[in-house]
Enzyme design. Structure first.
Site, PDB file in Angstrom:
ATOM      1  N   CYS A 190       0.800  -1.101   0.093  1.00 32.15           N
ATOM      2  CA  CYS A 190       0.048  -0.240   0.035  1.00 32.15           C
ATOM      3  C   CYS A 190       0.937   1.285  -0.189  1.00 32.15           C
ATOM      4  O   CYS A 190       0.666   2.129  -0.679  1.00 32.15           O
ATOM      5  CB  CYS A 190      -0.859   0.107   1.321  1.00 32.15           C
ATOM      6  SG  CYS A 190      -1.864  -1.496   1.461  1.00 32.15           S
ATOM      7  N   HIS A 194       1.103   4.707  -2.236  1.00 30.31           N
ATOM      8  CA  HIS A 194       0.255   5.884  -1.637  1.00 30.31           C
ATOM      9  C   HIS A 194       1.000   6.436  -0.590  1.00 30.31           C
ATOM     10  O   HIS A 194       0.671   7.507  -0.034  1.00 30.31           O
ATOM     11  CB  HIS A 194      -0.885   5.361  -1.013  1.00 30.31           C
ATOM     12  CG  HIS A 194      -2.145   4.913  -1.874  1.00 30.31           C
ATOM     13  ND1 HIS A 194      -2.682   5.746  -2.778  1.00 30.31           N
ATOM     14  CD2 HIS A 194      -2.375   3.491  -2.337  1.00 30.31           C
ATOM     15  CE1 HIS A 194      -3.313   4.689  -3.695  1.00 30.31           C
ATOM     16  NE2 HIS A 194      -2.970   3.640  -3.413  1.00 30.31           N
ATOM     17  N   ARG A 241     -12.457  -1.020  -1.302  1.00 30.75           N
ATOM     18  CA  ARG A 241     -11.283  -0.486  -2.195  1.00 30.75           C
ATOM     19  C   ARG A 241     -10.218  -1.042  -1.801  1.00 30.75           C
ATOM     20  O   ARG A 241      -9.305  -1.345  -2.733  1.00 30.75           O
ATOM     21  CB  ARG A 241     -11.306   0.887  -1.707  1.00 30.75           C
ATOM     22  CG  ARG A 241     -10.306   1.969  -2.424  1.00 30.75           C
ATOM     23  CD  ARG A 241     -10.637   1.972  -3.717  1.00 30.75           C
ATOM     24  NE  ARG A 241      -9.734   2.476  -4.799  1.00 30.75           N
ATOM     25  CZ  ARG A 241      -9.169   1.820  -5.501  1.00 30.75           C
ATOM     26  NH1 ARG A 241      -9.222   0.349  -5.713  1.00 30.75           N
ATOM     27  NH2 ARG A 241      -8.045   2.028  -6.363  1.00 30.75           N
ATOM     28  N   CYS A 245      -7.473  -2.763  -4.412  1.00 29.50           N
ATOM     29  CA  CYS A 245      -6.075  -2.533  -4.437  1.00 29.50           C
ATOM     30  C   CYS A 245      -5.275  -3.670  -4.545  1.00 29.50           C
ATOM     31  O   CYS A 245      -4.336  -3.800  -4.836  1.00 29.50           O
ATOM     32  CB  CYS A 245      -5.682  -1.622  -3.102  1.00 29.50           C
ATOM     33  SG  CYS A 245      -5.918   0.204  -3.366  1.00 29.50           S
TER      34      CYS A 245
END
Lengths: 284, 98
Positions: A190, A194, A241, A245
């Site tokens: 992640c 991000h 979500r 992802c």
């Protein structure tokens, strides 16, 4: 043998204590914010509630035009209708607030059960306790209902507490580990997208900063709108979500409301403490 | 002429052996191994997205008698399961880089 078991148990407890002694959510939050402030100089904390629109000027112009007639409004109205339908149950479960203005405090660690309680989980528990059929976790009715309920928290700062309880710290560490672990065939975490690459491009898309992510969920996505049906078709919860992802990096996703995603939501939301709720958001 | 005929015949034999692919008995343990490797990866929370589908497709191919395709998919899934476990071990101490 007995001595050996006692020694091993003591060592295990000591090991656990050392692991938890290393857990310092407040320090993590400080470093997390500092990283983004350095990466995007001049962007104030509250701007992160707007995702990529807070850090990318051209996308912001497009978003501002979209927000003149927000596409999620009919869906939020549908969510309000559902809220009104269930409000008598919510009054019993959530007390005086009846579930309004509470989004900023979810998820939380429940010291009684040792579990993480998400807003979606609390809603479905409430419905079940009151003889109603629980709603599907990821989209449609539940997402619209939560979108409405979250909108009643708009302007309230996210306020997640990680108490000094080894169970709460273990949840937090599990979520943090998921967030920073590379996974899937593409070997990406992640954080790779991000945190490390926030603001950068992946094909035609801009990667959003993880700081502030959770403030605008459930979101209304144009991609989901095209696949869904009805006024609630574009809505999706945070766990929807997360699954998307994970799939995008070619990892097998976990189930919505699984312990893995609850832990991730706990860590992820804590990292946005202080950012005001701004839900629902419109995203691509 | 005789030599050419022998060569052609031996080539045909060789080709037909290739086309028949591995036996069912050879493919089955590879599928089982792929399942085990991916079950272990799943338990570690790191299973890859497509391995499960590959195993299902391998089983379907085996059922239809396409053992070559079944073996190819089973080996790919087995490899993914092993890689996912390595990934899980490598990520045991994952954390922020800042």
């Amino acid at each position: 043998m007995k001595k050996f078991i006692i020694a091993m148990t003591a060592l295990g407890l000591l090991g656990g204590a050392v692991a938890h002694a290393k857990t310092n959510p407040a320090q993590d939050l400080k470093e997390f914010r500092a990283y983004f402030f350095k990466k995007f100089p001049g962007v104030p904390l509250q701007e992160y509630a707007n995702g990529i629109y807070g850090v990318n000027e051209s996308r912001r112009v497009e978003w501002e035009a979209t927000m003149e007639f927000p596409p999620f409004e009919p869906g939020v109205d549908a969510g309000q209708d559902l809220y009104n339908k269930y409000s008598k149950h919510f009054r019993k479960c959530f007390g005086n607030s009846a579930g309004k203005g509470i989004r900023q405090n979810y998820p939380y660690f429940d010291s009684k059960s040792g579990d993480i309680v998400t807003l979606e989980g609390a809603i479905n528990d409430c419905l079940k306790k009151n003889g109603e059929k629980p709603l599907g976790w990821k989209k449609g009715k539940l997402a619209a209902l939560v979108a409405y309920m979250a909108s009643t928290s708009n302007g309230k700062a996210i306020n997640i507490n990680v108490p000094n309880d080894k169970r709460a710290l273990a949840w937090y560490e599990r979520g943090k580990h998921h967030f920073y672990s590379k996974r899937g065939q593409l070997n990406l975490s992640c954080a790779n997208c991000h945190v490390d690459s926030a603001g950068g491009q992946i094909r035609a898309n801009i990667l959003s900063p993880a700081l502030g992510h959770v403030s605008h969920f459930p979101v209304y996505r144009k991609k989901w709108e095209a696949r869904g049906s009805g006024v609630t078709g574009g809505f999706g919860t945070l766990h929807r979500r997360y699954g998307g992802c994970n799939k995008q990096v070619r990892a097998k996703p976990f189930k919505a409301q699984s312990d893995e995603y609850k832990a991730l939501e706990y860590f992820h939301t804590y990292m946005s403490n202080g950012i005001k709720v701004n839900a629902p958001g419109v995203r691509q | 002429m005789k030599k050419i005929a022998i060569l052609a015949a031996s080539s045909l034999i060789a080709l037909s052996a290739c086309a028949s692919g591995p036996s069912k008995e050879e493919v089955t343990p590879v599928i089982e191994s792929a399942k085990a490797e991916n079950a272990a990866a799943k338990k570690m929370g790191f299973m890859w997205r497509d391995a499960g589908k590959m195993i299902k497709k391998a089983e379907a191919a085996l059922k239809e008698g396409d053992t070559a395709q079944a073996m190819k998919l089973a080996k790919k899934a087995e490899f993914q399961g092993k890689m996912a476990q390595i990934q899980a071990k490598e990520q045991a101490n994952a954390g922020p880089a800042f």
